[in-house]
Design a protein around this motif. Structure first.
Motif, PDB file in Angstrom:
ATOM      1  N   ARG A  91       0.820  -1.207   0.000  1.00  0.00           N
ATOM      2  CA  ARG A  91       0.000   0.000   0.000  1.00  0.00           C
ATOM      3  C   ARG A  91       0.860   1.267   0.000  1.00  0.00           C
ATOM      4  NH1 ARG A  91      -4.186  -1.167   4.757  1.00  0.00           N
ATOM      5  NH2 ARG A  91      -4.505   1.093   4.568  1.00  0.00           N
ATOM      6  N   VAL A  92       1.991   1.217   0.685  1.00  0.00           N
ATOM      7  CA  VAL A  92       2.907   2.357   0.632  1.00  0.00           C
ATOM      8  C   VAL A  92       3.375   2.582  -0.803  1.00  0.00           C
ATOM      9  CG1 VAL A  92       5.161   3.231   1.370  1.00  0.00           C
ATOM     10  CG2 VAL A  92       3.687   2.069   3.013  1.00  0.00           C
ATOM     11  N   ASN A  93       3.702   1.496  -1.490  1.00  0.00           N
ATOM     12  CA  ASN A  93       4.197   1.596  -2.868  1.00  0.00           C
ATOM     13  C   ASN A  93       3.118   1.975  -3.871  1.00  0.00           C
ATOM     14  OD1 ASN A  93       6.899   1.069  -2.430  1.00  0.00           O
ATOM     15  ND2 ASN A  93       6.706  -1.140  -2.796  1.00  0.00           N
ATOM     16  N   ASP A  94       1.847   1.805  -3.491  1.00  0.00           N
ATOM     17  CA  ASP A  94       0.747   2.090  -4.410  1.00  0.00           C
ATOM     18  C   ASP A  94       0.512   3.597  -4.459  1.00  0.00           C
ATOM     19  OD1 ASP A  94      -1.324   1.849  -6.147  1.00  0.00           O
ATOM     20  OD2 ASP A  94      -2.760   1.037  -4.687  1.00  0.00           O
ATOM     21  N   SER A  95       1.490   4.291  -4.999  1.00  0.00           N
ATOM     22  CA  SER A  95       1.477   5.746  -5.065  1.00  0.00           C
ATOM     23  C   SER A  95       2.300   6.186  -6.257  1.00  0.00           C
ATOM     24  CB  SER A  95       2.061   6.347  -3.780  1.00  0.00           C
ATOM     25  OG  SER A  95       2.302   7.731  -3.925  1.00  0.00           O
ATOM     26  N   GLN A  96       1.933   7.307  -6.827  1.00  0.00           N
ATOM     27  CA  GLN A  96       2.737   7.854  -7.925  1.00  0.00           C
ATOM     28  C   GLN A  96       4.050   8.454  -7.422  1.00  0.00           C
ATOM     29  OE1 GLN A  96       1.066  11.516  -9.668  1.00  0.00           O
ATOM     30  NE2 GLN A  96      -0.317  11.657  -7.906  1.00  0.00           N
ATOM     31  N   PHE A  97       4.127   8.674  -6.101  1.00  0.00           N
ATOM     32  CA  PHE A  97       5.298   9.304  -5.511  1.00  0.00           C
ATOM     33  C   PHE A  97       6.210   8.282  -4.850  1.00  0.00           C
ATOM     34  CE2 PHE A  97       1.905  12.585  -5.245  1.00  0.00           C
ATOM     35  CZ  PHE A  97       2.481  13.536  -6.069  1.00  0.00           C
ATOM     36  N   GLY A  98       7.449   8.691  -4.582  1.00  0.00           N
ATOM     37  CA  GLY A  98       8.392   7.815  -3.888  1.00  0.00           C
ATOM     38  C   GLY A  98       9.546   8.599  -3.308  1.00  0.00           C
ATOM     39  N   LEU A  99       9.255   9.442  -2.336  1.00  0.00           N
ATOM     40  CA  LEU A  99      10.306  10.271  -1.748  1.00  0.00           C
ATOM     41  C   LEU A  99      10.918   9.584  -0.526  1.00  0.00           C
ATOM     42  CD1 LEU A  99      11.862  12.812  -2.141  1.00  0.00           C
ATOM     43  CD2 LEU A  99      10.002  14.121  -1.108  1.00  0.00           C
ATOM     44  N   GLN A 100      10.208   9.541   0.596  1.00  0.00           N
ATOM     45  CA  GLN A 100      10.678   8.795   1.761  1.00  0.00           C
ATOM     46  C   GLN A 100       9.489   8.100   2.419  1.00  0.00           C
ATOM     47  OE1 GLN A 100      14.845  10.730   3.135  1.00  0.00           O
ATOM     48  NE2 GLN A 100      13.125  11.295   4.433  1.00  0.00           N
ATOM     49  N   ALA A 101       9.784   7.092   3.219  1.00  0.00           N
ATOM     50  CA  ALA A 101       8.761   6.385   3.985  1.00  0.00           C
ATOM     51  C   ALA A 101       9.306   6.114   5.372  1.00  0.00           C
ATOM     52  CB  ALA A 101       8.370   5.071   3.302  1.00  0.00           C
ATOM     53  N   GLY A 102       8.400   6.044   6.351  1.00  0.00           N
ATOM     54  CA  GLY A 102       8.777   5.713   7.714  1.00  0.00           C
ATOM     55  C   GLY A 102       8.179   4.383   8.127  1.00  0.00           C
ATOM     56  N   VAL A 103       8.921   3.608   8.928  1.00  0.00           N
ATOM     57  CA  VAL A 103       8.440   2.312   9.405  1.00  0.00           C
ATOM     58  C   VAL A 103       8.798   2.175  10.881  1.00  0.00           C
ATOM     59  CG1 VAL A 103       8.544  -0.194   9.161  1.00  0.00           C
ATOM     60  CG2 VAL A 103       8.729   1.261   7.119  1.00  0.00           C
ATOM     61  N   PHE A 104       7.774   2.010  11.718  1.00  0.00           N
ATOM     62  CA  PHE A 104       7.996   1.738  13.138  1.00  0.00           C
ATOM     63  C   PHE A 104       7.878   0.238  13.369  1.00  0.00           C
ATOM     64  CE2 PHE A 104       7.068   6.200  13.176  1.00  0.00           C
ATOM     65  CZ  PHE A 104       7.743   6.717  14.280  1.00  0.00           C
ATOM     66  N   THR A 105       9.023  -0.409  13.535  1.00  0.00           N
ATOM     67  CA  THR A 105       9.057  -1.833  13.847  1.00  0.00           C
ATOM     68  C   THR A 105      10.312  -2.113  14.650  1.00  0.00           C
ATOM     69  OG1 THR A 105       9.078  -4.078  12.940  1.00  0.00           O
ATOM     70  CG2 THR A 105      10.254  -2.398  11.686  1.00  0.00           C
ATOM     71  N   ARG A 106      10.267  -3.148  15.514  1.00  0.00           N
ATOM     72  CA  ARG A 106      11.456  -3.557  16.257  1.00  0.00           C
ATOM     73  C   ARG A 106      12.078  -4.807  15.641  1.00  0.00           C
ATOM     74  NH1 ARG A 106      10.276  -1.998  22.509  1.00  0.00           N
ATOM     75  NH2 ARG A 106       8.501  -0.625  22.174  1.00  0.00           N
ATOM     76  N   ASP A 107      11.503  -5.288  14.559  1.00  0.00           N
ATOM     77  CA  ASP A 107      11.953  -6.515  13.905  1.00  0.00           C
ATOM     78  C   ASP A 107      12.977  -6.156  12.828  1.00  0.00           C
ATOM     79  OD1 ASP A 107      12.192  -8.762  12.215  1.00  0.00           O
ATOM     80  OD2 ASP A 107      10.201  -9.483  12.780  1.00  0.00           O
ATOM     81  N   ILE A 108      14.217  -6.533  13.025  1.00  0.00           N
ATOM     82  CA  ILE A 108      15.286  -6.162  12.099  1.00  0.00           C
ATOM     83  C   ILE A 108      15.032  -6.728  10.705  1.00  0.00           C
ATOM     84  CG2 ILE A 108      16.757  -8.118  12.736  1.00  0.00           C
ATOM     85  CD1 ILE A 108      17.895  -4.555  11.756  1.00  0.00           C
ATOM     86  N   TYR A 109      14.411  -7.899  10.640  1.00  0.00           N
ATOM     87  CA  TYR A 109      14.138  -8.498   9.332  1.00  0.00           C
ATOM     88  C   TYR A 109      13.067  -7.712   8.589  1.00  0.00           C
ATOM     89  CZ  TYR A 109      16.833 -12.243  11.441  1.00  0.00           C
ATOM     90  OH  TYR A 109      17.837 -12.957  12.051  1.00  0.00           O
ATOM     91  N   LYS A 110      12.061  -7.245   9.328  1.00  0.00           N
ATOM     92  CA  LYS A 110      11.041  -6.408   8.698  1.00  0.00           C
ATOM     93  C   LYS A 110      11.635  -5.068   8.266  1.00  0.00           C
ATOM     94  CE  LYS A 110       6.795  -8.254  10.799  1.00  0.00           C
ATOM     95  NZ  LYS A 110       5.622  -7.930  11.655  1.00  0.00           N
TER      96      LYS A 110
END
Length: 479
Positions: free
Chosen positions: A399-418
């Protein structure tokens, strides 16, 4: 309290020129004219390009330590004029005073980094003896200035985004002509006042507020060897199409997303997302616009987030307590108000905010805006965010990628693999783990993909674009 001058010049060929008082700069909170700035016409722009071209040889001849001295002087003077710069920014951009001071700090950082990088522009010895016919040949290259640069900067960070063009140009040894945004020209003009105090070659820089209609030479003139533009995608791609043979760097828009996974610290995430979505009234191309929250924590996040946003202080940007100031113009606030209403009519839920008075728009939270609603699909560029839930991490990334834009994204996770998966999968210029996409420090490579632009800023990366590799091959006839 600092004050503004009654009138400001433009800078033509390194000299202040009080040619007219045609550009009225308004206080974005009161709507009153705060001061005036001289505007350039096509003839003046042509003279500026000629001056930049003629002074390029002298600029190229400056030694790295001499360029560093210029940048160090700027750092010193910006520190001395700190409150003046912040006040001007607060008035001309409507930026809350705390945010304005933050931008002046970043302006200083950007010039300081450029001063450091100016003496680190290195070359390399190249091993050419990869085949018998190259026996006795040695290669080496150095970076040389690309030549006169055309810079067009936007209204939302009128100090620091201009600095991200000007400072690396000086470090690299390039002359330049800068067109600041007509709504916010004061910071760039004050920058010109400081540059005029230095030992830059005469003609090495010009800073020319002008109308968009009269600025065609910034794009089309072949005397420029590079165009760097920050602004809206529609304008940026049009400039690229008309720029001719010169390289073009585009820093454009976004509708940045932030993923809050189920293992996130909710209170920490809310603190950062409120900042990321509403800092400087959301008028940032990496402002948090789309927030995807795991369904296991969604109800708690929604309640706490909406409560926090509804308590943000709106008002006069000169007041220390103000968090939300005016948008850059009433027309922009009206546009965004219409997008909010359109989303609600299409099925979104208004959780808080949504009301407008003049250029002031309340901090707004929407829930479950339709994918094709403008507030979701386009760049809001104002104090609005949209929350929705997810139950599968891969789905959230899609869903993040489902955009015409692609500047930056943030992800809050403690899972290093994620975290690594997000870095691998997200089609953006930068992935920020444990924080919002709105976070930027001024030495990192910054830029986007898709409709968000071409190239990277961040001093070292901008210097790479503003220089060219020049190779020397040395033959030893008796190896």
């Amino acid at each position: 309290m600092p004050s503004l001058q009654k009138a400001y010049p433009y800078f033509l060929g390194s000299k202040a020129v009080f040619a007219n008082q045609d550009l009225k700069v308004t206080n974005k909170y009161t709507g009153e004219v705060a001061t005036t700035v001289a505007m350039a016409d096509a003839d003046v722009i042509d003279k500026a390009i000629d001056a930049a071209e003629k002074s390029q040889a002298a600029m190229t001849a400056m030694r790295p330590y001499e360029r560093q001295k210029v940048l160090d002087h700027c750092v010193k003077r910006f520190n001395e004029r700190f409150e003046e710069l912040a006040y001007a920014l607060c008035i001309e951009a409507g930026k809350p005073i705390k945010d304005a001071r933050g931008e002046v700090t970043r302006l200083i950082d950007t010039f300081r980094i450029a001063a450091e990088e100016s003496v680190r522009i290195q070359g390399e010895v190249v091993n050419l003896e990869i085949t018998e016919r190259a026996k006795g040949y040695t290669g080496m290259y150095k970076h040389v200035p690309i030549g006169p640069c055309s810079f067009i900067s936007p209204f939302n960070f009128p100090l620091n985004l201009a600095a991200h063009k000007v400072a690396p140009a000086i470090a690299a040894g390039c002359t330049f002509v800068l067109k600041p945004a007509s709504r916010t020209p004061l910071g760039a003009i004050i920058m010109g006042e400081v540059l005029a105090e230095t030992d830059l070659p005469e003609g090495a820089f010009s800073i020319l507020p002008c109308s968009r209609d009269g600025a065609d030479l910034f794009t089309t003139d072949d005397r420029f060897k590079l165009l760097s533009f920050t602004g809206s995608p529609d304008v940026g791609w049009d400039l690229k199409a008309r720029a001719g043979k010169k390289p073009v760097i585009l820093e454009l828009g976004g509708n940045a997303a932030c993923v809050i996974d189920e293992d996130a610290d909710i209170d920490d995430a809310i603190e950062r997302v409120v900042f990321g979505a509403y800092y400087q009234s959301g008028q940032s191309c990496i402002s948090v616009q789309r927030i995807l929250v795991h369904e296991a924590i969604y109800a708690e996040f929604k309640r706490k987030y909406t409560d926090k946003v509804s308590q943000l202080v709106h008002g006069d940007p000169l007041e220390e307590s103000t968090f939300i100031g005016p948008m850059i113009a009433e027309s922009e606030a009206e546009r965004l108000e219409n997008w909010i209403n359109e989303a609600v009519e299409s099925g979104a839920t208004l959780l808080c905010g949504g009301k407008r008075k003049g250029a002031m728009l309340e901090a707004t939270v929407l829930e479950n805006a339709p994918h094709n609603a403008k507030i979701n699909a386009e760049e809001a560029f104002g104090p609005v965010s949209i929350i929705s839930s997810f139950n599968d991490y891969d789905e959230a990334l899609a869903r993040v990628n489902d955009s015409q834009f692609g500047l930056q994204a943030g992800v809050f996770t403690r899972d290093i693999y994620k975290a690594h998966k997000a870095w691998d999968v997200l089609d953006v210029g930068g992935v920020v783990i444990g924080d919002v996409p709105s976070w930027r420090v001024d030495n990192m490579p910054y830029g986007g993909v898709k409709e968000s632009g071409l190239g990277r800023e961040g001093i070292r990366y901008a210097i790479a674009d503003m220089t060219e590799i020049r190779l020397m091959v040395l033959r030893n006839p008796n190896p």
